[in-house]
Motif scaffolding. Structure first.
Motif, PDB file in Angstrom:
ATOM      1  N   LEU A  87       0.834  -1.198   0.000  1.00  0.00           N
ATOM      2  CA  LEU A  87       0.000   0.000   0.000  1.00  0.00           C
ATOM      3  C   LEU A  87       0.874   1.254   0.000  1.00  0.00           C
ATOM      4  O   LEU A  87       1.942   1.267   0.614  1.00  0.00           O
ATOM      5  CB  LEU A  87      -0.890   0.031   1.240  1.00  0.00           C
ATOM      6  N   THR A  88       0.407   2.291  -0.657  1.00  0.00           N
ATOM      7  CA  THR A  88       1.104   3.567  -0.598  1.00  0.00           C
ATOM      8  C   THR A  88       0.898   4.145   0.803  1.00  0.00           C
ATOM      9  O   THR A  88      -0.011   3.714   1.536  1.00  0.00           O
ATOM     10  CB  THR A  88       0.547   4.566  -1.625  1.00  0.00           C
ATOM     11  N   PRO A  89       1.697   5.134   1.192  1.00  0.00           N
ATOM     12  CA  PRO A  89       1.488   5.735   2.503  1.00  0.00           C
ATOM     13  C   PRO A  89       0.061   6.246   2.710  1.00  0.00           C
ATOM     14  O   PRO A  89      -0.531   6.034   3.773  1.00  0.00           O
ATOM     15  CB  PRO A  89       2.508   6.876   2.535  1.00  0.00           C
ATOM     16  N   GLN A  90      -0.509   6.890   1.724  1.00  0.00           N
ATOM     17  CA  GLN A  90      -1.874   7.414   1.872  1.00  0.00           C
ATOM     18  C   GLN A  90      -2.913   6.294   1.905  1.00  0.00           C
ATOM     19  O   GLN A  90      -3.913   6.387   2.620  1.00  0.00           O
ATOM     20  CB  GLN A  90      -2.187   8.430   0.773  1.00  0.00           C
ATOM     21  N   GLU A  91      -2.698   5.232   1.143  1.00  0.00           N
ATOM     22  CA  GLU A  91      -3.602   4.076   1.205  1.00  0.00           C
ATOM     23  C   GLU A  91      -3.540   3.426   2.584  1.00  0.00           C
ATOM     24  O   GLU A  91      -4.566   3.030   3.137  1.00  0.00           O
ATOM     25  CB  GLU A  91      -3.231   3.043   0.141  1.00  0.00           C
ATOM     26  N   TYR A  92      -2.336   3.341   3.137  1.00  0.00           N
ATOM     27  CA  TYR A  92      -2.172   2.749   4.460  1.00  0.00           C
ATOM     28  C   TYR A  92      -2.864   3.600   5.515  1.00  0.00           C
ATOM     29  O   TYR A  92      -3.549   3.087   6.392  1.00  0.00           O
ATOM     30  CB  TYR A  92      -0.684   2.573   4.783  1.00  0.00           C
TER      31      TYR A  92
ATOM     32  N   GLN B 114       5.677   3.081   4.300  1.00  0.00           N
ATOM     33  CA  GLN B 114       4.250   3.292   4.473  1.00  0.00           C
ATOM     34  C   GLN B 114       3.944   4.486   5.361  1.00  0.00           C
ATOM     35  O   GLN B 114       2.777   4.821   5.564  1.00  0.00           O
ATOM     36  CB  GLN B 114       3.586   2.027   5.007  1.00  0.00           C
ATOM     37  N   CYS B 115       4.979   5.156   5.854  1.00  0.00           N
ATOM     38  CA  CYS B 115       4.767   6.353   6.679  1.00  0.00           C
ATOM     39  C   CYS B 115       4.437   7.539   5.788  1.00  0.00           C
ATOM     40  O   CYS B 115       5.149   7.836   4.844  1.00  0.00           O
ATOM     41  CB  CYS B 115       6.023   6.640   7.510  1.00  0.00           C
ATOM     42  N   TRP B 116       3.368   8.227   6.110  1.00  0.00           N
ATOM     43  CA  TRP B 116       2.918   9.362   5.320  1.00  0.00           C
ATOM     44  C   TRP B 116       3.378  10.705   5.905  1.00  0.00           C
ATOM     45  O   TRP B 116       3.129  11.745   5.318  1.00  0.00           O
ATOM     46  CB  TRP B 116       1.391   9.353   5.194  1.00  0.00           C
ATOM     47  N   LYS B 117       4.062  10.670   7.014  1.00  0.00           N
ATOM     48  CA  LYS B 117       4.495  11.906   7.674  1.00  0.00           C
ATOM     49  C   LYS B 117       5.580  12.606   6.871  1.00  0.00           C
ATOM     50  O   LYS B 117       6.552  11.995   6.460  1.00  0.00           O
ATOM     51  CB  LYS B 117       5.019  11.590   9.075  1.00  0.00           C
TER      52      LYS B 117
END
Length: 150
Positions: free
Chosen positions: A2-7, A145-148
């Motif tokens: 999964l992309t960060p935003q999907e996660y 997977q971190c979106w930060k």
């Protein structure tokens, strides 16, 4: 993967489901082991104010601080998901491996984690070094997977 935003979206859906279950009388506590829950909770304002002592690790990934995995052949890993050998029993004692393994001590150098070392949640999260290793071949790389944005 999964992309960060999907996660992030998946965690939001799971959180919504937890809330629905709770509202319908479910009294089961669902553990939120994934370290990126901390990031989501911070964004949603669900975390208490963070302590000011930056040198103390309070929570998050237990690599280097609170977990070990021992395979049937005696191989010791710092995490069940990170295939990096840090020792071998019975040739070495658990204490010797935990305290003195050069590779294990390298994993404790959180200030060298590429992305996490600059994050205000470093003491509580540190992403997943095993996922970083699987993706980048380096457990000090950022959790993909971190979106930060740090």
């Amino acid at each position: 993967m999964l992309t960060p935003q999907e996660y992030r979206g998946l965690l939001l859906k799971v959180l919504e489901e937890y809330k629905c279950l709770q509202e319908n009388g479910c009294r089961t506590y669902f553990g939120r082991k994934d370290h990126l829950w901390r990031l989501l909770y911070q964004e949603l304002g669900l975390l208490k104010p963070l302590p000011k002592k930056k040198e103390t690790i309070y929570n998050g990934c237990g690599i280097g601080s609170s977990i070990l995995t021992i395979l049937a052949d005696g191989t010791v890993y710092a995490c069940r998901r990170l295939p990096v050998e840090i020792g071998k029993v019975p040739e070495q004692s658990i204490k010797e491996i935990f305290i003195n393994s050069p590779e294990h001590n390298k994993m404790r150098q959180v200030e060298k984690m590429q992305k996490c070392s600059n994050c205000e949640l470093m003491q509580f999260c540190r992403g997943c070094p095993a996922v970083a290793y699987a993706t980048h071949g380096d457990y000090m790389a950022s959790d993909p997977q971190c979106w930060k944005e740090v």
